[in-house]
Design a protein around this motif. Structure first.
Motif, PDB file in Angstrom:
ATOM      1  N   ALA A   1     -55.596  87.644  30.782  1.00 14.46           N
ATOM      2  CA  ALA A   1     -56.281  88.789  31.389  1.00 14.46           C
ATOM      3  C   ALA A   1     -57.688  88.936  30.821  1.00 14.46           C
ATOM      4  O   ALA A   1     -58.643  89.230  31.556  1.00 14.46           O
ATOM      5  CB  ALA A   1     -55.467  90.064  31.168  1.00 14.46           C
TER       6      ALA A   1
ATOM      7  N   ARG B   1     -59.582  86.645  29.898  1.00 13.62           N
ATOM      8  CA  ARG B   1     -60.416  85.571  30.478  1.00 13.62           C
ATOM      9  C   ARG B   1     -60.665  85.791  31.974  1.00 13.62           C
ATOM     10  O   ARG B   1     -61.249  84.943  32.629  1.00 13.62           O
ATOM     11  CB  ARG B   1     -59.734  84.221  30.294  1.00 13.62           C
ATOM     12  CG  ARG B   1     -59.569  83.799  28.868  1.00 13.62           C
ATOM     13  CD  ARG B   1     -58.712  82.542  28.807  1.00 13.62           C
ATOM     14  NE  ARG B   1     -58.385  82.190  27.457  1.00 13.62           N
ATOM     15  CZ  ARG B   1     -58.572  80.992  26.942  1.00 13.62           C
ATOM     16  NH1 ARG B   1     -59.090  80.028  27.684  1.00 13.62           N
ATOM     17  NH2 ARG B   1     -58.238  80.747  25.714  1.00 13.62           N
ATOM     18  N   GLY B   2     -60.132  86.886  32.497  1.00 20.03           N
ATOM     19  CA  GLY B   2     -60.306  87.167  33.917  1.00 20.03           C
ATOM     20  C   GLY B   2     -59.246  86.518  34.787  1.00 20.03           C
ATOM     21  O   GLY B   2     -59.387  86.478  36.010  1.00 20.03           O
TER      22      GLY B   2
ATOM     23  N   THR C   1     -55.742  86.950  36.128  1.00 23.57           N
ATOM     24  CA  THR C   1     -54.697  87.950  36.263  1.00 23.57           C
ATOM     25  C   THR C   1     -53.390  87.284  36.671  1.00 23.57           C
ATOM     26  O   THR C   1     -53.286  86.713  37.757  1.00 23.57           O
ATOM     27  CB  THR C   1     -55.088  89.008  37.315  1.00 23.57           C
ATOM     28  OG1 THR C   1     -56.323  89.593  36.921  1.00 23.57           O
ATOM     29  CG2 THR C   1     -54.022  90.083  37.410  1.00 23.57           C
TER      30      THR C   1
END
Length: 197
Positions: free
Chosen positions: A28, A30-31, A33
């Motif tokens: 999360a 690190r972007g 999801t």
């Protein structure tokens, strides 16, 4: 089996839970999801008096959203006479917001009445039904019946063990909305999984 028999599964399972929740939160950050992360739970862990507290504390410590954590139990937990009250433990998990999956469905006791009693969110159809799906009409009929029954009970379904494109296509045609198996991805180190994402 040795870890289960000796009780080592309790600290080992605690470590696995912690690492899984940390991995989810690292993704999360690190972007990336992830809709969920699943952790297998042994019957011995479910019998442990501190298990609910362990899950609560792990969620709090890691910042993991409870509804993204799926705990996978087997049907043996439901029939474990040494457990004080498996229903109470499972309901306590649900009260935390954690989701519960019934793993290897169809191979154990498979008492359908327990689907009413236990707060299960997901049935995981055992790979033994998927293995011969392309050639065995009985397996297709059973999977279709499980999918329909689960939908009526408002329970999600995941088919395990899909290893061919044909199996995946048949599972989708039978109404199975989620599939896991080597055809879609093999086990891999966390760093490699992040690269794939």
């Amino acid at each position: 089996p040795i870890a289960e028999d000796t009780g080592l599964i309790v600290p080992l399972g605690a470590w696995v839970l912690e690492e899984a929740c940390r991995f989810h939160q690292d993704c999360a950050a690190r972007g990336l999801t992830l809709p969920m992360i699943s952790v297998n739970v042994s019957p011995r862990q479910c019998r442990d008096d501190n298990f609910v507290d362990l899950v609560r504390d792990t969620l709090s410590r890691t910042g993991m959203p409870a509804d993204r954590l799926h705990l996978e139990i087997t049907e043996s937990v439901m029939f474990d006479e040494t457990a004080s009250d498996p229903i109470e433990t499972l309901h306590a998990m649900k009260n935390l917001g954690v989701r519960l999956s019934l793993d290897d469905f169809g191979t154990g006791y498979s008492s359908l009445s327990n689907l009413k009693r236990f707060p299960i969110d997901t049935l995981k159809i055992d790979r033994s039904f998927v293995r011969d799906l392309e050639t065995n009409s009985d397996d297709r009929a059973l999977i279709e019946a499980i999918v329909v029954m689960a939908a009526r009970l408002d329970i999600e379904v995941i088919a395990e063990g899909a290893e061919t494109d044909g199996q995946c296509r048949l599972l989708l045609s039978l109404g199975c909305p989620r599939i896991q198996g080597y055809h879609l991805g093999r086990p891999m180190p966390g760093a490699d999984f992040v690269d794939v994402l």
